[in-house]
Enzyme design. Sequence first.
Site, mmCIF file in Angstrom:
data_model
loop_
_atom_site.group_PDB
_atom_site.id
_atom_site.type_symbol
_atom_site.label_atom_id
_atom_site.label_comp_id
_atom_site.label_asym_id
_atom_site.label_seq_id
_atom_site.Cartn_x
_atom_site.Cartn_y
_atom_site.Cartn_z
ATOM 1 N N HIS A 44 30.648 24.464 -1.999
ATOM 2 C CA HIS A 44 30.323 24.287 -3.264
ATOM 3 C C HIS A 44 30.897 22.873 -3.886
ATOM 4 O O HIS A 44 31.507 22.696 -5.110
ATOM 5 C CB HIS A 44 30.924 25.564 -4.337
ATOM 6 C CG HIS A 44 30.244 26.495 -4.012
ATOM 7 N ND1 HIS A 44 29.074 26.861 -4.747
ATOM 8 C CD2 HIS A 44 30.363 27.781 -3.069
ATOM 9 C CE1 HIS A 44 28.652 28.071 -4.497
ATOM 10 N NE2 HIS A 44 29.451 28.631 -3.459
ATOM 11 N N ASP A 46 29.150 20.159 -2.728
ATOM 12 C CA ASP A 46 27.906 19.020 -2.632
ATOM 13 C C ASP A 46 27.327 18.571 -4.069
ATOM 14 O O ASP A 46 27.221 17.538 -4.309
ATOM 15 C CB ASP A 46 26.862 19.600 -1.708
ATOM 16 C CG ASP A 46 26.138 20.650 -1.852
ATOM 17 O OD1 ASP A 46 26.665 21.448 -2.989
ATOM 18 O OD2 ASP A 46 25.153 21.228 -1.320
ATOM 19 N N GLY A 131 18.152 35.643 4.346
ATOM 20 C CA GLY A 131 19.207 36.059 3.276
ATOM 21 C C GLY A 131 20.662 36.290 3.960
ATOM 22 O O GLY A 131 21.490 36.918 3.183
ATOM 23 N N GLY A 133 22.541 33.636 4.442
ATOM 24 C CA GLY A 133 23.437 32.360 4.227
ATOM 25 C C GLY A 133 23.272 31.395 5.212
ATOM 26 O O GLY A 133 24.191 30.330 5.157
ATOM 27 N N LEU A 134 22.278 31.359 6.063
ATOM 28 C CA LEU A 134 22.118 30.286 7.454
ATOM 29 C C LEU A 134 21.026 29.381 6.972
ATOM 30 O O LEU A 134 20.674 28.830 7.608
ATOM 31 C CB LEU A 134 21.955 31.155 8.689
ATOM 32 C CG LEU A 134 23.136 31.912 8.987
ATOM 33 C CD1 LEU A 134 22.965 32.700 10.310
ATOM 34 C CD2 LEU A 134 24.372 31.165 9.153
ATOM 35 N N SER A 135 20.724 29.393 5.894
ATOM 36 C CA SER A 135 19.593 28.444 5.079
ATOM 37 C C SER A 135 18.208 28.675 5.836
ATOM 38 O O SER A 135 17.600 27.552 6.249
ATOM 39 C CB SER A 135 20.036 27.002 5.524
ATOM 40 O OG SER A 135 21.123 26.805 4.420
ATOM 41 N N SER A 136 17.818 29.775 5.903
ATOM 42 C CA SER A 136 16.568 29.991 6.323
ATOM 43 C C SER A 136 15.221 29.309 5.576
ATOM 44 O O SER A 136 14.409 28.489 6.118
ATOM 45 C CB SER A 136 16.075 31.382 6.622
ATOM 46 O OG SER A 136 16.388 32.276 5.648
ATOM 47 N N SER A 137 15.602 29.405 4.245
ATOM 48 C CA SER A 137 14.651 28.561 3.388
ATOM 49 C C SER A 137 14.614 27.059 3.469
ATOM 50 O O SER A 137 13.512 26.538 3.411
ATOM 51 C CB SER A 137 14.818 29.175 1.978
ATOM 52 O OG SER A 137 15.956 29.208 1.697
ATOM 53 N N ASP A 181 22.112 21.496 2.470
ATOM 54 C CA ASP A 181 21.425 22.359 3.485
ATOM 55 C C ASP A 181 20.090 21.482 4.122
ATOM 56 O O ASP A 181 19.805 21.451 5.306
ATOM 57 C CB ASP A 181 20.706 23.622 2.735
ATOM 58 C CG ASP A 181 21.939 24.523 2.377
ATOM 59 O OD1 ASP A 181 23.086 24.160 2.678
ATOM 60 O OD2 ASP A 181 21.719 25.594 1.635
#
Length: 389
Positions: A44, A46, A131, A133-137, A181
Amino acid sequence: MPSKTDQRLHALTTATRLCFQRLYDADPQLLVAAPGRVNLIGEHTDYNDGFVLPVAIDRHVVLAASPRRDRYVQLYAADFDQACTFSLDDIEHDSGTRWSNYERGVAWALQEAGYELPGLDIVLSSNVPIGSGLSSSAAIEVATAFAFQLAGNLPLDGVQRALLCQKAENEFVGMRCGIMDQYIISLGKRDHALLIDCRSLDYELVPIPAGCALVVCDTQKRRGLVDSEYNTRRHECEQGAQMLGIPALRDIGAEEFRTREAELPPVIRKRCRHVVTENHRVLDAVQSLRTNELARFGELMNASHVSLRDDYQVSCVELDAMVQVAWEQQGVLGARMTGAGFGGCTVNLVQEQDADRFQQKVASGYTAITDLEPEIYVCKAEEGVRRLD
Ligand code: GLA
């Protein structure tokens, strides 16, 4: 003998290519892989123009694509067995295939920036857990931007690509994420973490020390509250900076903050304290990696968790339990929640010789407390997005 990382990526790539051939009756003209990411420290910070230290990890989104002659993008998400099509001349949200909004957003952001895009046929598959928190999106966004870039010969560098993907997420998807990310997924380097200065957008490579394992523990608690709470935290930080009369929380050191924190109302004070102290921890952590003081690095990770739990208040029962159990194990150097919070994963630095035992003990200890079965991955620091051929 190929490494586990290479084998896993190879299997995913083969499956994606076959799926493309079946669906479109031709070989894909390009294949790209975008990694997930885990953040070692700097949470938190960035969107406060601060510092972060993420690594790209060896879990990937693979995208197979070929240009089309018309202005349509046809998408197939192999993991959901869902397809959809949109026109580059009229890009709208689709609530039926929510995953497609990341691709739509990227196409929208690239066109907003003035780039001419070709239509594409696309197949996507992923082994980045969703979902958690490993930044799949963000991996989908960066893979999509890179595919458009290759197919359309767009003159984009890695930082511009990251910024446009962030814009897609901020303005099209509606999540006000920072740059971390998309940046690490765009520019990550094998065997290294990146110290990113989120104001100047410069980075420094920081080698992952030999002899320790990067262990990611997924609580299996999906991140429910994250969007609204994330935007609230972000707003609280902006209010804090404004009350302190500074452009961003990056612009005040921990010493000065201590003398001025009483100027802030209690909740905002806590939020700002986290950000200000976390920026110091990131820089100290980089220093300790460079001088190979791993115990110090671990202490800073632990302190980051406490600050996220108590001051920033983005942890949850499951993350705290996973971290607590990890702290009690032999060979652990440091453990903390990673990513936005409210569920998802912890990141742990563990002496290599203790890594197997650590995984077993943390899994059983965590299940005993929460009744949940965690997923535990040992990760390697990977390259950012790249073409596979
Ligand atoms: C999410 C956001 C990032 C960053 C982290 C918290 O992953 O996408 O920009 O703010 O949360 O560090």
